[in-house]
Write an enzyme that holds these catalytic residues in place. Structure first.
Site, PDB file in Angstrom:
ATOM      1  N   ALA A 121       0.831  -1.204   0.000  1.00 48.36           N
ATOM      2  CA  ALA A 121       0.000   0.000   0.000  1.00 48.36           C
ATOM      3  C   ALA A 121       0.863   1.250   0.000  1.00 48.36           C
ATOM      4  O   ALA A 121       0.537   2.251  -0.658  1.00 48.36           O
ATOM      5  CB  ALA A 121      -0.931  -0.008   1.213  1.00 48.36           C
ATOM      6  N   TYR A 122       1.981   1.210   0.741  1.00 51.85           N
ATOM      7  CA  TYR A 122       2.852   2.387   0.795  1.00 51.85           C
ATOM      8  C   TYR A 122       3.465   2.669  -0.585  1.00 51.85           C
ATOM      9  O   TYR A 122       3.587   3.831  -1.000  1.00 51.85           O
ATOM     10  CB  TYR A 122       3.966   2.170   1.826  1.00 51.85           C
ATOM     11  CG  TYR A 122       4.798   3.415   2.043  1.00 51.85           C
ATOM     12  CD1 TYR A 122       4.426   4.374   2.984  1.00 51.85           C
ATOM     13  CD2 TYR A 122       5.957   3.646   1.304  1.00 51.85           C
ATOM     14  CE1 TYR A 122       5.172   5.525   3.167  1.00 51.85           C
ATOM     15  CE2 TYR A 122       6.714   4.794   1.481  1.00 51.85           C
ATOM     16  CZ  TYR A 122       6.317   5.729   2.425  1.00 51.85           C
ATOM     17  OH  TYR A 122       7.055   6.881   2.601  1.00 51.85           O
ATOM     18  N   LYS A 123       3.828   1.627  -1.303  1.00 43.18           N
ATOM     19  CA  LYS A 123       4.458   1.800  -2.612  1.00 43.18           C
ATOM     20  C   LYS A 123       3.456   2.247  -3.671  1.00 43.18           C
ATOM     21  O   LYS A 123       3.832   2.849  -4.680  1.00 43.18           O
ATOM     22  CB  LYS A 123       5.118   0.495  -3.055  1.00 43.18           C
ATOM     23  CG  LYS A 123       6.326   0.109  -2.214  1.00 43.18           C
ATOM     24  CD  LYS A 123       6.892  -1.226  -2.680  1.00 43.18           C
ATOM     25  CE  LYS A 123       8.069  -1.659  -1.820  1.00 43.18           C
ATOM     26  NZ  LYS A 123       8.599  -2.991  -2.227  1.00 43.18           N
TER      27      LYS A 123
END
Length: 387
Positions: free
Chosen positions: A293-295
């Site tokens: 999700a962060y990427k």
């Protein structure tokens, strides 16, 4: 490099062998608004200052000589308050005659080492590395905020049984188990020996860490005792041995906090990555909901949460500031017992939110306690965010 003050403190404590140390608390520096005065002493520290136990209905006091780390000498009083409803020991008339700014000492470690019945050496450590090195050198738990050297452990019937079970487990070890196994054993004993069928994240975390620490110390006794016998008289080997012990103790402490936090988050079925992975090779301790999700630059940034985990954070909190560029607000889980108002203002300015187990909130300045998150509240906020 260890500081000169740390070296002196360790050498003096090793030589004299009798000392008391504690994290400086709100009521030690007059920040509670109560009538207490001076540095609080637990009952088990009283023999360092008095020949006889204080009696109810009587006040007892005597002057002592405190030799400070800068070479100066002050003369505070060791006092027993037994009149009316009070029943406590304190060191009074200390701060006013020292070079210390008492408002800045909150959360620092004070060490009082007995040389004779009248003379004591006093050191105040204010750097995290120095504090942790001193505690690890003498095998003192970070959570034990009133430690008399040589006295440690649990009290009470249930805890006596706990100690026996810890000794049984330690006796079976011929090498140090991996840290995850020791953390698991701590939770197992908490459940089966202390009969804690239901647990709360904030109190359980502290209990598990304390039990794990006790397990680790007992395993040290089992493994190190025969090793010490084999190097008696060889100072080079002893120095190498001591450094190995210290490094192992330091490494274990940080991993303990992460292991138990990981377990708690799993139990609440939170989505997270441990460790996280952000820009480059940065690896924050916990990243919610996932590294994927962060990427994903399409994933809403307000749904991302960063959580660092540091047993103490007086100095190290700044290390988390650049570990996740997409998340401006950083959360930091810590066992730190008290931080000065100036340091808390610095954290606030950098958008750092402390996550502190609820029982430790009382060690922080009153006007900042409402800005702390307890672990349960943090968990609930994440559950709401990802439900």
């Amino acid at each position: 490099m260890p500081s000169e003050t740390l070296d002196k403190a360790i050498n003096t404590a090793s030589k004299q062998k009798q000392f008391f140390c504690k994290f400086i608390a709100l009521n030690d520096v007059g920040m509670t608004g109560g009538h207490q005065e001076g540095i609080y002493l637990p009952v088990k520290a009283a023999p360092l200052f008095f020949d006889e136990q204080g009696l109810r209905g009587e006040n007892t006091e005597r002057w002592v000589n405190f030799h400070l780390q800068d070479g100066s000498v002050v003369q505070p009083k060791a006092k027993w308050y037994g009149n009316k409803t009070r029943k406590e020991y304190r060191i009074t008339r200390f701060w006013a005659h020292t070079p210390f700014d008492k408002q800045e000492q909150l959360g620092n470690l004070i060490i009082i080492i007995k040389e004779s019945f009248d003379d004591y050496h006093v050191f105040v450590l204010n750097k995290e590395k120095d504090i942790e090195t001193f505690l690890n050198t003498f095998g003192i738990s970070l959570l034990n905020n009133n430690a008399v050297y040589g006295v440690d452990g649990f009290e009470g019937d249930k805890e006596d049984k706990l100690s026996k079970e810890i000794k049984k487990y330690a006796a079976l070890q011929d090498d140090f188990p991996v840290t995850t196994d020791v953390a698991l054993k701590a939770r197992e004993l908490y459940l089966n020996v202390l009969k804690k069928r239901e647990w709360h994240p904030d109190t359980a975390l502290l209990d598990w860490i304390q039990i794990e620490y006790t397990i680790f110390k007992e395993i040290e006794n089992v493994i190190y005792t025969p090793q010490l016998q084999g190097i008696t008289g060889n100072m080079d080997l002893f120095a190498d041995f001591a450094n190995s012990v210290l490094n192992r103790r330091k490494s274990r402490a940080g991993k303990s906090l992460e292991h138990h936090a990981h377990f708690i988050f799993d139990q609440f079925e939170l989505p997270f990555a441990h460790p996280g992975k952000t820009e480059g090779n940065k690896k924050p301790d916990f990243l919610f909901p996932s590294n994927k999700a962060y990427k994903d630059m399409q994933f809403p940034e307000h749904l991302l949460t960063f959580l660092g985990a540091k047993t103490t954070c007086k100095d190290r909190w700044r290390q988390i500031l650049n570990e996740a560029d997409r998340i401006p607000q950083k959360h930091l889980l810590t066992l730190q017992q008290g931080i000065s108002e100036n340091q808390l203002e610095e954290m606030k300015a950098e958008n750092v939110v402390l996550v502190v187990p609820k029982p430790l909130h009382k060690t922080y300045p009153p006007k900042y306690q409402s800005e702390l998150l307890d672990l349960n509240t943090f968990i609930m906020s994440q559950m709401e965010k990802y439900s």
